[in-house]
Design a protein around this motif. Sequence first.
Motif, PDB file in Angstrom:
ATOM      1  N   VAL A 119       0.351  -0.757   0.250  1.00  0.00           N
ATOM      2  CA  VAL A 119      -0.289  -0.082  -0.132  1.00  0.00           C
ATOM      3  C   VAL A 119       1.346   1.604  -0.145  1.00  0.00           C
ATOM      4  N   LEU A 120       0.648   2.650  -1.162  1.00  0.00           N
ATOM      5  CA  LEU A 120       1.682   2.946  -1.140  1.00  0.00           C
ATOM      6  C   LEU A 120       0.804   4.526  -0.398  1.00  0.00           C
ATOM      7  N   HIS A 121       1.492   5.156   0.578  1.00  0.00           N
ATOM      8  CA  HIS A 121       0.236   6.055   1.100  1.00  0.00           C
ATOM      9  C   HIS A 121       1.495   7.670   0.882  1.00  0.00           C
ATOM     10  N   LEU A 122       0.772   8.197   0.126  1.00  0.00           N
ATOM     11  CA  LEU A 122       1.635   9.699  -0.338  1.00  0.00           C
ATOM     12  C   LEU A 122       0.907  10.557   0.558  1.00  0.00           C
ATOM     13  N   PRO A 123       1.698  11.736   1.533  1.00  0.00           N
ATOM     14  CA  PRO A 123       1.407  13.195   2.184  1.00  0.00           C
ATOM     15  C   PRO A 123       0.501  14.325   1.287  1.00  0.00           C
ATOM     16  N   VAL A 124       0.059  14.482   2.191  1.00  0.00           N
ATOM     17  CA  VAL A 124      -1.543  15.622   1.864  1.00  0.00           C
ATOM     18  C   VAL A 124      -0.070  16.783   1.131  1.00  0.00           C
ATOM     19  N   ARG A 125      -0.593  17.189   0.061  1.00  0.00           N
ATOM     20  CA  ARG A 125       0.296  18.234  -0.846  1.00  0.00           C
ATOM     21  C   ARG A 125      -0.316  19.626   0.153  1.00  0.00           C
ATOM     22  N   GLU A 126       0.976  20.330   0.196  1.00  0.00           N
ATOM     23  CA  GLU A 126       1.053  21.749   0.481  1.00  0.00           C
ATOM     24  C   GLU A 126       1.404  22.520  -0.133  1.00  0.00           C
ATOM     25  N   GLY A 127       0.922  24.069   0.328  1.00  0.00           N
ATOM     26  CA  GLY A 127       1.651  24.734  -0.590  1.00  0.00           C
ATOM     27  C   GLY A 127       0.199  25.967  -1.148  1.00  0.00           C
ATOM     28  N   ASP A 128       0.165  26.918  -1.889  1.00  0.00           N
ATOM     29  CA  ASP A 128      -0.642  27.874  -2.499  1.00  0.00           C
ATOM     30  C   ASP A 128      -1.190  27.517  -3.120  1.00  0.00           C
ATOM     31  N   ALA A 129      -0.955  26.669  -3.905  1.00  0.00           N
ATOM     32  CA  ALA A 129      -1.510  26.211  -4.479  1.00  0.00           C
ATOM     33  C   ALA A 129      -2.426  25.007  -4.622  1.00  0.00           C
ATOM     34  N   TRP A 130      -2.568  24.227  -3.183  1.00  0.00           N
ATOM     35  CA  TRP A 130      -3.062  22.650  -3.280  1.00  0.00           C
ATOM     36  C   TRP A 130      -4.112  23.518  -2.061  1.00  0.00           C
ATOM     37  N   ALA A 131      -3.608  24.814  -1.365  1.00  0.00           N
ATOM     38  CA  ALA A 131      -4.851  24.521  -0.526  1.00  0.00           C
ATOM     39  C   ALA A 131      -5.487  25.871   0.104  1.00  0.00           C
ATOM     40  N   ASN A 132      -6.577  26.368   0.791  1.00  0.00           N
ATOM     41  CA  ASN A 132      -7.372  27.515   0.723  1.00  0.00           C
ATOM     42  C   ASN A 132      -6.934  27.244   2.063  1.00  0.00           C
ATOM     43  N   GLU A 133      -6.669  27.139   2.830  1.00  0.00           N
ATOM     44  CA  GLU A 133      -5.886  27.400   4.486  1.00  0.00           C
ATOM     45  C   GLU A 133      -6.353  28.484   4.540  1.00  0.00           C
ATOM     46  N   GLY A 134      -5.946  29.995   3.359  1.00  0.00           N
ATOM     47  CA  GLY A 134      -6.192  31.160   4.533  1.00  0.00           C
ATOM     48  C   GLY A 134      -7.362  31.079   4.365  1.00  0.00           C
ATOM     49  N   ASP A 135      -8.317  30.377   3.549  1.00  0.00           N
ATOM     50  CA  ASP A 135      -9.806  31.246   3.927  1.00  0.00           C
ATOM     51  C   ASP A 135     -10.696  30.322   5.464  1.00  0.00           C
ATOM     52  N   MET A 136      -9.346  29.594   6.006  1.00  0.00           N
ATOM     53  CA  MET A 136     -10.154  28.659   7.055  1.00  0.00           C
ATOM     54  C   MET A 136      -9.616  28.991   8.007  1.00  0.00           C
ATOM     55  N   SER A 137     -10.476  28.586   9.363  1.00  0.00           N
ATOM     56  CA  SER A 137     -10.119  28.930  10.969  1.00  0.00           C
ATOM     57  C   SER A 137      -9.407  27.607  11.491  1.00  0.00           C
ATOM     58  N   LEU A 138      -8.651  27.314  12.310  1.00  0.00           N
ATOM     59  CA  LEU A 138      -7.749  26.758  12.781  1.00  0.00           C
ATOM     60  C   LEU A 138      -7.906  25.357  12.533  1.00  0.00           C
ATOM     61  N   ASP A 139      -9.514  25.406  13.839  1.00  0.00           N
ATOM     62  CA  ASP A 139     -10.700  24.112  13.902  1.00  0.00           C
ATOM     63  C   ASP A 139     -10.765  23.960  12.726  1.00  0.00           C
ATOM     64  N   GLU A 140     -10.904  24.972  11.701  1.00  0.00           N
ATOM     65  CA  GLU A 140     -11.689  23.752  10.052  1.00  0.00           C
ATOM     66  C   GLU A 140      -9.786  23.105   9.496  1.00  0.00           C
ATOM     67  N   VAL A 141      -8.927  23.802  10.364  1.00  0.00           N
ATOM     68  CA  VAL A 141      -7.919  22.761   9.342  1.00  0.00           C
ATOM     69  C   VAL A 141      -7.771  21.874   9.843  1.00  0.00           C
ATOM     70  N   ASP A 142      -7.359  22.065  11.144  1.00  0.00           N
ATOM     71  CA  ASP A 142      -7.713  20.427  11.794  1.00  0.00           C
ATOM     72  C   ASP A 142      -8.044  19.840  11.847  1.00  0.00           C
ATOM     73  N   HIS A 143     -10.169  19.864  11.848  1.00  0.00           N
ATOM     74  CA  HIS A 143     -10.499  19.019  10.863  1.00  0.00           C
ATOM     75  C   HIS A 143     -10.289  18.283   9.745  1.00  0.00           C
ATOM     76  N   HIS A 144      -9.562  19.326   8.986  1.00  0.00           N
ATOM     77  CA  HIS A 144      -9.736  18.815   7.368  1.00  0.00           C
ATOM     78  C   HIS A 144      -8.742  18.132   7.123  1.00  0.00           C
ATOM     79  N   HIS A 145      -7.530  17.773   7.623  1.00  0.00           N
ATOM     80  CA  HIS A 145      -6.296  17.309   7.892  1.00  0.00           C
ATOM     81  C   HIS A 145      -6.234  15.748   9.189  1.00  0.00           C
ATOM     82  N   ASP A 146      -7.741  15.877   9.367  1.00  0.00           N
ATOM     83  CA  ASP A 146      -7.632  14.624  10.642  1.00  0.00           C
ATOM     84  C   ASP A 146      -7.393  13.524  10.179  1.00  0.00           C
ATOM     85  N   HIS A 147      -7.274  12.649   8.794  1.00  0.00           N
ATOM     86  CA  HIS A 147      -6.765  12.113   8.833  1.00  0.00           C
ATOM     87  C   HIS A 147      -4.990  11.818   8.377  1.00  0.00           C
ATOM     88  N   GLY A 148      -4.146  12.738   9.339  1.00  0.00           N
ATOM     89  CA  GLY A 148      -2.769  12.623   9.797  1.00  0.00           C
ATOM     90  C   GLY A 148      -2.472  13.959   8.254  1.00  0.00           C
TER      91      GLY A 148
END
Length: 264
Positions: free
Chosen positions: A63-92
């Motif tokens: 089973v291949l596991h790839l990390p969640v991609r980060e960076g401005d092109a891949w996420a709109n975390e600037g539009d989210m609260s810290l709680d929301e970021v944690d929620h959407h990253h709760d799969h690690g």
Amino acid sequence: DLLIKNNASPHTYQLKPSDAALLGNADIIVWVSAGMEVFLADKLPTLAPKATLLGLMDEGEGVLHLPVREGDAWANEGDMSLDEVDHHHDHGHDDPHAWLDPQNAIATAKRLAETLAVLDTANAARYRSNADKFTIDTMRLDAEIKQLLAPVASKSFILFHDAYQYFEQRYKLNALGAITLSPDVPPSANRLAALQQHIKSQQAVCVFAEPQFSTQMVQMLVKGTNARIGTLNPDASDIAVSPTLYAEYMRRLAMDINNCLSAQ
């Protein structure tokens, strides 16, 4: 039984009483992970205390596991609260969309066959034989998709949300970014403007919408650019359950990408 049907999204799904009955009667529950099926994670111990759980993202051979991609092109975390970021990253830090690599599908099929063989010993040989056939068929499918997508591999595109990394890596595709981190969190006007500029500067050929969500945002994004609009479905809930479902699903995904990237 299939829990989520008719293009419903696992990101926003809510359990119905009939779903609870299905879970209560299940011998095996096959899912991706607590990070993907968030609506199930805290309910399974109560609703399905006796069921065997088989997760696609479980640690296992092949089973291949790839990390969640980060960076401005891949996420709109600037539009989210810290709680929301944690929620959407709760799969690690692992990207949970692992079924989009055929090698992961093969590994999961083998694990499922062994799980079934233990619970239903009378049919153990049949389960293992079916898993072997699935492996052969999926290896052929993999070669077919590689051949189909090779001519468009260098062409760039934008995704609705970052669900296709395993597919992109397997077939060496050129995704530039995603509109949103999670489909239920709309991006800000500033992010859309930045993405629009990204499309222009990188000469993206396509922006892909998803059938579960309105195309209005995608239409706004391509306005004033040369990019076309395509549609990708990250799941197969609208395809009839059959022994060929995975092949139909992967083939459709490959064709949808090819059609948009190769259009004149």
